[in-house]
Design a protein around this motif. Structure first.
Motif, PDB file in Angstrom:
ATOM      1  N   GLN A   1       0.650  -1.471  -0.160  1.00  0.00           N
ATOM      2  CA  GLN A   1      -0.576  -0.213   0.033  1.00  0.00           C
ATOM      3  C   GLN A   1       0.484   1.651  -0.151  1.00  0.00           C
ATOM      4  O   GLN A   1       0.487   2.386  -1.001  1.00  0.00           O
ATOM      5  CB  GLN A   1      -0.577   0.581   0.644  1.00  0.00           C
ATOM      6  N   ALA A   2       1.958   1.014   0.979  1.00  0.00           N
ATOM      7  CA  ALA A   2       2.523   2.011   1.155  1.00  0.00           C
ATOM      8  C   ALA A   2       3.011   2.036  -0.793  1.00  0.00           C
ATOM      9  O   ALA A   2       3.717   3.776  -0.570  1.00  0.00           O
ATOM     10  CB  ALA A   2       3.106   2.283   2.747  1.00  0.00           C
ATOM     11  N   ALA A   3       4.584   1.973  -0.880  1.00  0.00           N
ATOM     12  CA  ALA A   3       4.481   1.713  -1.431  1.00  0.00           C
ATOM     13  C   ALA A   3       3.897   2.351  -3.568  1.00  0.00           C
ATOM     14  O   ALA A   3       4.185   3.540  -4.364  1.00  0.00           O
ATOM     15  CB  ALA A   3       5.377   0.642  -2.626  1.00  0.00           C
ATOM     16  N   LEU A   4       2.655   1.426  -3.273  1.00  0.00           N
ATOM     17  CA  LEU A   4       1.660   1.843  -4.657  1.00  0.00           C
ATOM     18  C   LEU A   4       1.773   3.804  -4.168  1.00  0.00           C
ATOM     19  O   LEU A   4       1.069   4.303  -5.534  1.00  0.00           O
ATOM     20  CB  LEU A   4       0.578   1.140  -4.895  1.00  0.00           C
ATOM     21  N   SER A   5       1.159   3.865  -3.342  1.00  0.00           N
ATOM     22  CA  SER A   5       0.589   5.521  -3.112  1.00  0.00           C
ATOM     23  C   SER A   5       1.670   6.224  -3.445  1.00  0.00           C
ATOM     24  O   SER A   5       1.495   7.135  -3.741  1.00  0.00           O
ATOM     25  CB  SER A   5       0.140   5.394  -1.388  1.00  0.00           C
ATOM     26  N   ARG A   6       3.437   6.059  -2.766  1.00  0.00           N
ATOM     27  CA  ARG A   6       4.203   6.444  -3.077  1.00  0.00           C
ATOM     28  C   ARG A   6       4.527   6.927  -4.705  1.00  0.00           C
ATOM     29  O   ARG A   6       4.449   8.281  -5.329  1.00  0.00           O
ATOM     30  CB  ARG A   6       5.165   6.092  -2.659  1.00  0.00           C
ATOM     31  N   ALA A   7       4.321   5.527  -5.551  1.00  0.00           N
ATOM     32  CA  ALA A   7       4.359   5.897  -6.468  1.00  0.00           C
ATOM     33  C   ALA A   7       3.612   6.291  -7.696  1.00  0.00           C
ATOM     34  O   ALA A   7       3.485   7.555  -8.259  1.00  0.00           O
ATOM     35  CB  ALA A   7       4.274   4.265  -7.646  1.00  0.00           C
ATOM     36  N   ARG A   8       2.624   6.319  -6.809  1.00  0.00           N
ATOM     37  CA  ARG A   8       1.045   7.030  -7.507  1.00  0.00           C
ATOM     38  C   ARG A   8       1.727   8.562  -7.221  1.00  0.00           C
ATOM     39  O   ARG A   8       1.518   9.506  -8.440  1.00  0.00           O
ATOM     40  CB  ARG A   8      -0.096   6.887  -7.140  1.00  0.00           C
ATOM     41  N   TYR A   9       1.927   9.125  -6.577  1.00  0.00           N
ATOM     42  CA  TYR A   9       2.727  10.301  -6.051  1.00  0.00           C
ATOM     43  C   TYR A   9       3.866  10.841  -7.190  1.00  0.00           C
ATOM     44  O   TYR A   9       3.194  11.924  -7.766  1.00  0.00           O
ATOM     45  CB  TYR A   9       2.472  10.982  -3.964  1.00  0.00           C
ATOM     46  N   LEU A  10       4.364  10.098  -6.859  1.00  0.00           N
ATOM     47  CA  LEU A  10       5.811  10.170  -8.176  1.00  0.00           C
ATOM     48  C   LEU A  10       5.484  10.753  -8.972  1.00  0.00           C
ATOM     49  O   LEU A  10       5.502  11.309 -10.076  1.00  0.00           O
ATOM     50  CB  LEU A  10       6.948   9.511  -7.394  1.00  0.00           C
ATOM     51  N   ASP A  11       4.769   9.580  -9.243  1.00  0.00           N
ATOM     52  CA  ASP A  11       3.751   9.756 -11.149  1.00  0.00           C
ATOM     53  C   ASP A  11       3.194  11.155 -11.089  1.00  0.00           C
ATOM     54  O   ASP A  11       3.052  12.326 -12.303  1.00  0.00           O
ATOM     55  CB  ASP A  11       2.580   8.898 -11.068  1.00  0.00           C
ATOM     56  N   ALA A  12       2.095  11.395 -10.439  1.00  0.00           N
ATOM     57  CA  ALA A  12       1.810  12.953 -10.128  1.00  0.00           C
ATOM     58  C   ALA A  12       2.793  13.819 -10.365  1.00  0.00           C
ATOM     59  O   ALA A  12       2.725  15.081 -10.616  1.00  0.00           O
ATOM     60  CB  ALA A  12       0.782  13.146  -8.833  1.00  0.00           C
ATOM     61  N   TYR A  13       3.129  13.833  -9.505  1.00  0.00           N
ATOM     62  CA  TYR A  13       4.543  15.300  -9.216  1.00  0.00           C
ATOM     63  C   TYR A  13       5.376  14.866 -10.643  1.00  0.00           C
ATOM     64  O   TYR A  13       5.689  16.327 -10.890  1.00  0.00           O
ATOM     65  CB  TYR A  13       5.692  14.392  -7.896  1.00  0.00           C
TER      66      TYR A  13
END
Lengths: 554, 554
Positions: free
Chosen positions: B107-119
């Motif tokens: 969960q934490a990793a995918l959430s972080r990944a989505r944040y980075l994609d949005a960034y």
């Protein structure tokens, strides 16, 4: 390996060993031509005396900046023989005035000087960046075939077969070794007092200490019997004598200058690293010393050193017009022991004048629990409970000097630790270092201006507060000392001051402008780990902009 | 500070704690979508299995060079979410094949990944040089609000409040943390076996060890469940698993990469420094990891680090035409334990081929008393007699794993030392380091090619000879491991060999090409202290010129 001190009863009394050692010293001094006369009725201030004894040419040479001497030596406009001879004579005189030497090396030094002069004549170029320059050295630095007793009577016969690494490099760079200097029993005083030679005195006031443990260097350089000498520092031992004797001194970051080849106890204790460094009559002397050693890539031979080349480019940004951008923190008081009035005056004057220098920002810097820092460092200094020091004293039956008792017996932090306790103190040290790094980073300062000690040179056997120097040993930050002023009659004691604690009370009680008359007042400039070049550059700039020093020392 | 382990009787049995920990791990793995099926009848060689379970796109992503992934992640041609998801699935599979994980963080990793994609979408540029890349980490590295048990059952509830320094930097550079990996009891095995999880197995042969102590990383990276992971090394703990699992691993010089924030015993022992470093599927992954950390100037926060910027210029002179001038020493045998035939074959082939590379000199390099080096380092590893390790095991009542007994109880050099004895061993260490520096300097070599161990990955519970890796920990030289070959049926045992000593006999007895079937064969390239960049550059060059590796690993 050097022979270990014998545990059996010594065959010769310590008094007899000391007497022989003094006789040897005196014989080496007597071998200097023309002999220096004994001086009857020595005044408190020795500094005017050399001009009355030495030739004008000797005075001129010995009072030159070592950087200028190097320039003339490498061009041949001065011979190394003349320069060496002048320093031999002034050093012999300094011994009579301050008791700073363990021996002179007139024959070897003059022979070496003549070799260098011949080398220059034959090759048309100097041997190296220190060509022909006489350099003095603290006795504990190994010199092949010379005794290296580190001020312990029991070690009187320790004679290393080879030179310390630092001497090999200095010799390869063209230096002349001509004088060896005194150090205190245990090497752990901020003064210089041993059973070999008694106390080394302050050139500016014979009632005061020259500082220590590199106090022989301090007094010798202070009297211009040397322009560049080698000290060592684990708690202030370069900076205290440099400050007390009105000269420059650098405690570099550990791992930069070569350490291999010393006589001392606890040489393999890693918790608090000792360092070697210069004392000099000029900031240029400090710089050429450090740079020459680093340029020799000492890390290829001594693997404990870090392969950081000497940085020659400016460590500061510049404004248009060339003014450097320098943010100077000022720590006027460590919050534990308040410095005496002359130190506070010198720092306040510098801070005030720095504020008007374009590009320089001056900001107050609050101490971060310096009292805790002393608890940590003094708990780690003698992690064996002082056993090795105590054994080295006991082996000859020599008596304890007062400051040996102070630092080893009266110091409540000296305990025989277990390995686990050493690790626990090391963890505290590292937590403190981390907290201080954040404190420094948050302040945004480049360098920190602060006292070198809680006063100028104190009376003999009263240098008991290490905090202002040991602080930077604990943090392993480079720290440079420079002369600024002298104690003035107008630096009145503050009779209304209420001391904060016992150490502060003791220090406060030491001071009156009369007792400290004529003592040099120095300051310390500190940088972060491995920023040795930055500290030197900042001091050069401050000195230039402020017209330092504000007093005459010769 | 983390809470100390309780000395009172534990309320919960070690078996119950271990079971809960496994259940937690399994729950985190089960949370990965789509779930990885259990694999019945696992073959010895796990490496073909991922291609039969994962989608072609997941296979393609996870078998990419991390440098290529970074390029696509920073341009947006791959999303971090897709890459992270692919590595989560392959890591979940790797757990079923080799038992290498302590937990996944889907969960934490995918959430972080989505944040980075949005960034990236919002700012049009990556967050930093590791933008979007999943990085795995050994469990002992502090991760805020996650338990950090360092494989001691008694430490099961230690939960740091903040991340290790290294994680802060990697996160600031754009990394995604998604997997935590196994380590052995005591952290002092060259294997990975604990009472939490049992043994971590070798991806290439389940009868063999993945190595250790960063064995979870080794197995995970070896199976391409990670392309870049964090290990630690005090005697071979990065290099052993990297070598055993056919991946790259770097033990950097101490003082270069950030160490603050780890769970382990004896964290403040300075005699033999532990280091953190990367394991990766490519040499480029090793380099980008080290460079990113150094470029973050970690020394401003962690004062034990040395402010040596990452060198980007070539560390070698070049001939006309561009060939580098590289002098490679070859140490094929340390004179104590002779490596098995596959290791000797790989080194001999490399040496032979290097001789024909223009600009490369290949010279034999004789070992300098490597047996003495082991005596010194193993006397200093547990200077408290292993008390802290033993207490951490005893506190839960968990049983001793076989290799814990080997290194702590059967190791005759483990003694509770006094502080003076620690200093005496430290002096021996420094004398050895000085002698080795001269030995290296006299040889004129740039880098040293040598075995990583006395053979390829051995059978479980038989990794007993540390000499080939611990040698460079004692000297604090940077050492890089790279895969070269695999064990071949033709690597016959030498039946006529007469062992030199008991360690050599034991090692010789372990080997047959059948027992070591399919095991990766790796080599080690070593440089002098702080020459990390030079070692990496030399390996890049050797790899390119020799067309390494000479085997397929996926």
């Amino acid at each position: 390996m050097l022979p270990a001190p014998s545990s059996s009863k010594p065959l010769e009394s310590w008094q007899s060993i000391a007497k022989r050692t003094q006789q040897h010293r005196d014989a080496t001094i007597a071998a200097v031509r023309s002999p220096i006369p004994d001086i009857p009725d020595l005044p408190l201030d020795s500094t005017p005396i050399p001009k009355t004894i030495l030739t004008p040419r000797e005075v001129s040479i010995t009072e030159s900046d070592p950087v200028d001497l190097l320039s003339q030596l490498s061009s041949g406009s001065l011979s190394s023989e003349d320069v060496t001879h002048a320093f031999l004579r002034r050093a012999a005189l300094a011994q009579k005035l301050t008791n700073c030497l363990t021996e002179l090396l007139p024959q070897a030094a003059l022979s070496r000087a003549r070799y260098l002069d011949a080398y220059l004549a034959e090759h048309g170029k100097p041997l190296g960046p220190l060509h022909g320059l006489p350099i003095s050295t603290k006795e504990m630095i190994h010199m092949a075939s010379h005794t290296c007793n580190a001020a312990f009577i029991a070690w009187h016969a320790r004679t290393p077969a080879s030179n310390a690494h630092i001497l090999d490099i200095l010799l390869a760079a063209g230096a002349v070794l001509y004088a060896r200097t005194t150090q205190p029993q245990t090497l752990m005083h901020l003064e210089t007092s041993s059973n070999y030679f008694g106390a080394t005195l302050n050139p500016f006031n014979r009632a005061l200490t020259a500082g220590g443990s590199s106090g022989g260097e301090g007094a010798l350089v202070g009297l211009r019997g040397s322009c560049l000498g080698i000290g060592t520092d684990i708690g202030g031992s370069i900076r205290s004598p440099a400050a007390n004797c009105g000269v420059y001194g650098l405690r570099p970051t550990s791992g930069r200058l070569p350490m291999a080849g010393m006589s001392a106890t606890m040489l393999s204790a890693e918790h608090i690293p000792a360092v070697v460094g210069p004392l000099s009559t000029s900031l240029g002397g400090v710089k050429v010393f450090a740079r020459t050693l680093v340029d020799a890539r000492p890390w290829t031979r001594e693997p404990g050193l870090v392969p950081l080349p000497w940085k020659t480019e400016s460590q500061f940004a510049a404004l248009e017009g060339g003014a450097k951008k320098v943010r100077v923190g000022v720590l006027a008081d460590d919050g534990v022991v308040r410095p005496h009035p002359p130190v506070r005056r010198a720092l306040a004057s510098m801070a005030e004048k720095l504020e008007s220098v374009q590009g320089v920002d001056v900001v107050p810097f609050a101490p971060l629990d310096h009292d805790a820092a002393w608890t940590i460092i003094s708990s780690l200094y003698f992690a064996d409970g002082g056993a090795e020091e105590k054994a080295a004293i006991a082996a000859s039956g020599e008596p304890w000097r007062p400051l040996s008792k102070f630092i080893l017996e009266e110091n409540k932090n000296v305990k025989a630790l277990s390995v686990a306790e050493v690790w626990a103190w090391t963890a505290k040290r590292d937590a403190y270092r981390t907290a201080y790094a954040k404190h420094w980073e948050d302040s945004g300062i480049d360098v920190l201006l602060c006292p070198v000690g809680p006063g100028a040179a104190p009376a003999l056997d009263t240098a008991r507060y290490w905090g202002y120097t040991a602080q930077w040993n604990l943090l392993d930050y480079p720290a440079l000392v420079a002369p600024v002023s002298k104690v003035l009659e107008s630096d009145a004691a503050d009779a209304s001051y209420v001391p904060r604690n016992e150490d502060d009370r003791y220090n406060h009680g030491l001071y009156s402008p009369e007792k400290y008359a004529n003592a040099p007042v120095s300051v310390q400039l500190v940088g972060r780990r491995y920023e040795d070049e930055k500290v030197i550059e900042a001091m050069e700039y401050i000195q230039e902009k402020l017209g330092l020093p504000w007093a005459e020392y010769v």
